[in-house]
Design a protein around this motif. Structure first.
Motif, PDB file in Angstrom:
ATOM      1  N   LYS A  62       0.861  -1.091  -0.041  1.00  0.00           N
ATOM      2  CA  LYS A  62       0.064  -0.037  -0.182  1.00  0.00           C
ATOM      3  C   LYS A  62       0.767   1.138  -0.017  1.00  0.00           C
ATOM      4  CE  LYS A  62      -3.746  -2.131   2.505  1.00  0.00           C
ATOM      5  NZ  LYS A  62      -4.577  -2.273   3.748  1.00  0.00           N
ATOM      6  N   THR A  63       0.419   2.276  -0.554  1.00  0.00           N
ATOM      7  CA  THR A  63       0.922   3.501  -0.542  1.00  0.00           C
ATOM      8  C   THR A  63       0.416   4.428   0.483  1.00  0.00           C
ATOM      9  OG1 THR A  63       1.487   3.340  -2.939  1.00  0.00           O
ATOM     10  CG2 THR A  63       1.736   5.609  -2.119  1.00  0.00           C
ATOM     11  N   ASP A  64       1.209   5.189   1.211  1.00  0.00           N
ATOM     12  CA  ASP A  64       0.535   6.195   2.183  1.00  0.00           C
ATOM     13  C   ASP A  64      -0.275   7.437   1.492  1.00  0.00           C
ATOM     14  OD1 ASP A  64       0.041   7.719   4.630  1.00  0.00           O
ATOM     15  OD2 ASP A  64       1.979   8.926   4.015  1.00  0.00           O
ATOM     16  N   MET A  68       1.290  10.286  -1.108  1.00  0.00           N
ATOM     17  CA  MET A  68       0.836  10.383  -2.666  1.00  0.00           C
ATOM     18  C   MET A  68       0.349  11.781  -3.001  1.00  0.00           C
ATOM     19  SD  MET A  68       0.794   8.788  -5.301  1.00  0.00           S
ATOM     20  CE  MET A  68       0.290   6.852  -5.272  1.00  0.00           C
TER      21      MET A  68
END
Length: 70
Positions: A62-64, A68
């Motif tokens: 997952k990307t924060d 982002m």
């Protein structure tokens, strides 16, 4: 899997409806942008990637959202 560079257009199997809707959105944005450009109007859209609403994506993938957005 990169966007638009794989056989599925960047979407995993089982996401056909999402893929079709995204393709329609890209096409609409492009055509409306071309029609309005002579009037000085720019058209843009935001295409959000696959979202983990079911909680099945491992945390390491997952990307924060804060980083982002920056």
């Amino acid at each position: 899997m990169g966007p638009k560079d794989s056989g599925t257009g960047g979407h995993p199997p089982g996401c056909g409806v999402h893929s079709a809707a995204e393709a329609a959105s890209w096409a609409l944005t492009g055509s409306v942008g071309q029609e309005l450009a002579p009037h000085g109007i720019a058209v843009s859209t935001l295409h959000v990637g696959l979202m983990d609403r079911a909680g099945r994506v491992p945390a390491g993938q997952k990307t924060d959202p804060v980083s982002m957005a920056a």
